[in-house]
Write an enzyme that holds these catalytic residues in place. Structure first.
Site, PDB file in Angstrom:
ATOM      1  N   HIS A   1      -7.813  -5.193  -1.068  1.00 52.01           N
ATOM      2  CA  HIS A   1      -6.555  -4.511  -0.828  1.00 52.01           C
ATOM      3  C   HIS A   1      -5.781  -5.124   0.338  1.00 52.01           C
ATOM      4  O   HIS A   1      -6.273  -5.213   1.461  1.00 52.01           O
ATOM      5  CB  HIS A   1      -6.845  -3.031  -0.552  1.00 52.01           C
ATOM      6  CG  HIS A   1      -5.645  -2.168  -0.424  1.00 52.01           C
ATOM      7  ND1 HIS A   1      -4.785  -1.915  -1.472  1.00 52.01           N
ATOM      8  CD2 HIS A   1      -5.139  -1.487   0.637  1.00 52.01           C
ATOM      9  CE1 HIS A   1      -3.815  -1.113  -1.070  1.00 52.01           C
ATOM     10  NE2 HIS A   1      -4.000  -0.839   0.212  1.00 52.01           N
TER      11      HIS A   1
ATOM     12  N   SER B   1       0.838  -1.201   0.000  1.00 56.53           N
ATOM     13  CA  SER B   1       0.000   0.000   0.000  1.00 56.53           C
ATOM     14  C   SER B   1       0.877   1.257   0.000  1.00 56.53           C
ATOM     15  O   SER B   1       1.687   1.452  -0.908  1.00 56.53           O
ATOM     16  CB  SER B   1      -0.956  -0.030   1.191  1.00 56.53           C
ATOM     17  OG  SER B   1      -1.972   0.935   1.046  1.00 56.53           O
TER      18      SER B   1
ATOM     19  N   ASP C   1      -9.209  -4.739  -5.508  1.00 52.70           N
ATOM     20  CA  ASP C   1      -8.628  -3.496  -5.004  1.00 52.70           C
ATOM     21  C   ASP C   1      -8.999  -2.345  -5.940  1.00 52.70           C
ATOM     22  O   ASP C   1      -8.762  -2.407  -7.150  1.00 52.70           O
ATOM     23  CB  ASP C   1      -7.104  -3.644  -4.942  1.00 52.70           C
ATOM     24  CG  ASP C   1      -6.414  -2.491  -4.225  1.00 52.70           C
ATOM     25  OD1 ASP C   1      -7.081  -1.480  -3.922  1.00 52.70           O
ATOM     26  OD2 ASP C   1      -5.206  -2.617  -3.969  1.00 52.70           O
TER      27      ASP C   1
END
Length: 333
Positions: free
Chosen positions: A306, A188, A274
């Site tokens: 995600h 991320s 995601d």
């Protein structure tokens, strides 16, 4: 009579609740510690006074010997002036020198830490699976330290790792690390940091050769995103960089800049559900089409959201994701 008395009590109670709510609203209007400046739920809330209330990612665990994997960890302060620290993970000795992995945690640049239980467990498992010394970076968070603070911390750690391995110090990196097998990874926001570190190393060196970069569901966006995402990015960087800045939108880079990426191998992992997936896939396309001479691999996990791989490490999909990352680190060429 009893019914009328109960009704009267309910009326009084409702009036009291309304009075309390009114008082809270009044206090919020006059107390900077109560008035919200920016609501970044579910991550944090910033108040007009500057106080930041983090809603997640604040739990920490101490370094230890992990009995499940045999990995031992310890914390090291890299820069006392900023408080920058890392958590080192050393797997069981297998003979010879080990690859070194610099890892950046996620959390939208505003929450989580290298000492969080989720990341501690993940790095224990990854260090064991890959047989690598892992350096998990506890970079500074926004909004107290807006970008580029996290990027600067990443640069400091890269140079520190390179220097520690080269000066022959009595440390885990110097005694066990292989300077020719240095990798950078992150999930991320950490994936965003890993990319920007590799770009900076391509321009300025950093004293180390990065063998590979692994971007795990990285935080990339572009110009045409919803207003909420735009406001969030502005909050993270204190309005310094727009949505077309290469920090958040690498696809805005000219081809010549891509060719300076300081590695010969990139692994991009994408979780199929995601919402950042389109930009992650576009990254690979842009890199492959730029004339960059390295190899870019795209690994997609169907039916997952995600950064699913951080939790439930024993699940088949998460285990395969980690095995893919470990194989990337251990490939000979």
């Amino acid at each position: 009579m009893a019914s009328r008395s109960l009704f009267a009590l309910l009326v009084v109670a409702a009036a009291m609740c309304a009075s309390v709510a009114s008082a809270l609203r009044s206090r919020a209007a006059t107390d900077p510690n109560m008035e919200v400046k920016f609501d970044f739920t579910p991550f944090l809330i910033q108040y007009r006074s500057g106080r930041v209330q983090r809603l997640m990612g604040t739990t920490v665990v101490a370094p230890s010997l992990d009995v499940r994997t045999g990995v031992v960890s310890k914390d090291v302060v890299v820069d006392r002036s900023t408080g920058l620290a890392v958590r080192l993970y050393r797997p069981k000795h297998r003979g010879g020198r080990l690859p070194v992995l610099i890892y950046f945690h996620g959390g939208a640049f505003v929450v989580e830490s290298a000492f969080d239980p989720v990341y501690h467990n993940y790095l224990n498992a990854l260090a064991a699976k890959a047989g690598a010394i892992a350096v998990s970076v506890n970079y500074r968070l926004a909004p107290e330290h807006p970008l580029p603070a996290a990027y600067d911390d990443a640069w400091t750690v890269l140079r520190w790792v390179a220097a520690d391995m080269q000066r022959g110090a009595d440390s885990w990196l110097a005694r066990r690390g292989d300077a020719s097998r240095l990798f950078v990874a992150g999930d991320s926001a950490g994936g965003n940091i890993a990319h920007n570190l590799a770009m900076r190393a391509g321009q300025h060196g950093g004293g180390a050769t990065i063998r590979g970069v692994a971007l795990l569901d990285p935080y990339f966006l572009g110009k045409y995103v919803d207003p909420t995402a735009q406001r969030a990015w502005g909050f993270i960087c204190a309005g310094r960089y727009g949505m077309e800045h290469p920090y958040v939108n690498p696809m805005a880079l000219p081809a010549a800049s891509w060719r300076r990426l300081a590695t010969s191998r990139v692994l991009m992992t994408v979780s199929d559900l995601d919402r950042l997936g389109p930009w992650q896939r576009a990254y690979v396309d842009a890199l492959r089409g730029s004339g960059w001479p390295g190899e870019a691999r795209l690994y997609v996990t169907p039916g997952e959201g995600h950064c699913y791989f951080l939790n439930n490490l024993e699940s088949p999909k998460a285990a395969m994701h980690m095995a893919t990352l470990a194989a990337f680190i251990n490939r000979d060429t």
